[in-house]
Design a protein around this motif. Sequence first.
Motif, PDB file in Angstrom:
ATOM      1  N   GLY A 288       0.827  -1.198   0.000  1.00 17.01           N
ATOM      2  CA  GLY A 288       0.000   0.000   0.000  1.00 17.01           C
ATOM      3  C   GLY A 288       0.862   1.249   0.000  1.00 17.01           C
ATOM      4  N   GLU A 289       2.133   1.082   0.301  1.00 19.39           N
ATOM      5  CA  GLU A 289       3.083   2.200   0.296  1.00 19.39           C
ATOM      6  C   GLU A 289       3.898   2.222  -0.997  1.00 19.39           C
ATOM      7  OE1 GLU A 289       3.136   4.464   2.763  1.00 19.39           O
ATOM      8  OE2 GLU A 289       1.502   3.319   3.671  1.00 19.39           O
ATOM      9  N   GLY A 290       3.992   1.085  -1.664  1.00 21.73           N
ATOM     10  CA  GLY A 290       4.756   0.993  -2.902  1.00 21.73           C
ATOM     11  C   GLY A 290       3.953   1.522  -4.073  1.00 21.73           C
ATOM     12  N   ASN A 291       4.567   1.494  -5.232  1.00 23.80           N
ATOM     13  CA  ASN A 291       3.913   1.943  -6.456  1.00 23.80           C
ATOM     14  C   ASN A 291       4.172   0.892  -7.539  1.00 23.80           C
ATOM     15  OD1 ASN A 291       2.546   3.500  -8.278  1.00 23.80           O
ATOM     16  ND2 ASN A 291       4.217   4.931  -8.632  1.00 23.80           N
ATOM     17  N   PRO A 292       3.488  -0.265  -7.422  1.00 27.55           N
ATOM     18  CA  PRO A 292       3.776  -1.341  -8.369  1.00 27.55           C
ATOM     19  C   PRO A 292       3.332  -0.989  -9.780  1.00 27.55           C
ATOM     20  CG  PRO A 292       1.842  -1.873  -7.071  1.00 27.55           C
ATOM     21  CD  PRO A 292       2.416  -0.607  -6.499  1.00 27.55           C
ATOM     22  N   SER A 293       4.049  -1.527 -10.742  1.00 22.76           N
ATOM     23  CA  SER A 293       3.651  -1.336 -12.135  1.00 22.76           C
ATOM     24  C   SER A 293       2.386  -2.147 -12.402  1.00 22.76           C
ATOM     25  CB  SER A 293       4.769  -1.788 -13.081  1.00 22.76           C
ATOM     26  OG  SER A 293       4.886  -3.206 -13.056  1.00 22.76           O
ATOM     27  N   PHE A 294       1.686  -1.783 -13.447  1.00 25.34           N
ATOM     28  CA  PHE A 294       0.486  -2.524 -13.807  1.00 25.34           C
ATOM     29  C   PHE A 294       0.856  -3.959 -14.180  1.00 25.34           C
ATOM     30  CE2 PHE A 294      -3.142  -3.507 -16.708  1.00 25.34           C
ATOM     31  CZ  PHE A 294      -4.130  -3.471 -15.743  1.00 25.34           C
ATOM     32  N   GLY A 295       2.028  -4.123 -14.776  1.00 26.00           N
ATOM     33  CA  GLY A 295       2.504  -5.467 -15.115  1.00 26.00           C
ATOM     34  C   GLY A 295       2.670  -6.335 -13.882  1.00 26.00           C
ATOM     35  N   THR A 296       3.194  -5.756 -12.810  1.00 20.67           N
ATOM     36  CA  THR A 296       3.340  -6.489 -11.546  1.00 20.67           C
ATOM     37  C   THR A 296       1.983  -6.879 -11.001  1.00 20.67           C
ATOM     38  OG1 THR A 296       5.445  -5.426 -11.002  1.00 20.67           O
ATOM     39  CG2 THR A 296       4.172  -6.331  -9.164  1.00 20.67           C
ATOM     40  N   ILE A 297       1.048  -5.938 -11.011  1.00 26.79           N
ATOM     41  CA  ILE A 297      -0.307  -6.215 -10.532  1.00 26.79           C
ATOM     42  C   ILE A 297      -0.920  -7.369 -11.334  1.00 26.79           C
ATOM     43  CG2 ILE A 297      -2.660  -5.299 -10.378  1.00 26.79           C
ATOM     44  CD1 ILE A 297      -0.852  -4.230  -8.188  1.00 26.79           C
ATOM     45  N   LEU A 298      -0.779  -7.328 -12.647  1.00 32.35           N
ATOM     46  CA  LEU A 298      -1.340  -8.394 -13.480  1.00 32.35           C
ATOM     47  C   LEU A 298      -0.701  -9.744 -13.189  1.00 32.35           C
ATOM     48  CD1 LEU A 298      -1.764  -6.632 -16.946  1.00 32.35           C
ATOM     49  CD2 LEU A 298      -3.531  -7.199 -15.266  1.00 32.35           C
ATOM     50  N   LYS A 299       0.610  -9.770 -13.001  1.00 32.77           N
ATOM     51  CA  LYS A 299       1.297 -11.025 -12.666  1.00 32.77           C
ATOM     52  C   LYS A 299       0.782 -11.596 -11.349  1.00 32.77           C
ATOM     53  CE  LYS A 299       5.690 -10.202 -14.986  1.00 32.77           C
ATOM     54  NZ  LYS A 299       7.132 -10.000 -14.813  1.00 32.77           N
TER      55      LYS A 299
END
Length: 79
Positions: free
Chosen positions: A50-61
Motif C-alpha cells: 500500500g506504500e509501494g507503487n507497483p507497475s500494472f505489469g506487476t499487478i497483473l502477474k
Amino acid sequence: MLERLQAALDNNDAQGFSRELGNIAKLRSMAQLAKDTGLGRESLYKALSGEGNPSFGTILKVIHALGLKLNVQLPERTV
C-alpha cells in the motif's frame, strides 16, 4: 477480502487495491507467489504494502498467480 479489493478498485484507490492484494498474497504464501511471478519476495512485499507503487505489469502477474481475474465492464446505461 475480495470485497475490500473490489471496493478499492471501485473507488479508484490504487494504494488500497495494492494493499488488499498484498493481504490476499500473504494468506497464500508470499514465497510461492515470488516463484510463480518471477519477482523477488521483498519486492512483492514492498509493492503490495500500500506504500509501494507497483507497475500494472506487476499487478497483473500477481492477480494471475493468485488465480484471480480482473474484469472490465461498461457502466449500465439508463434509458
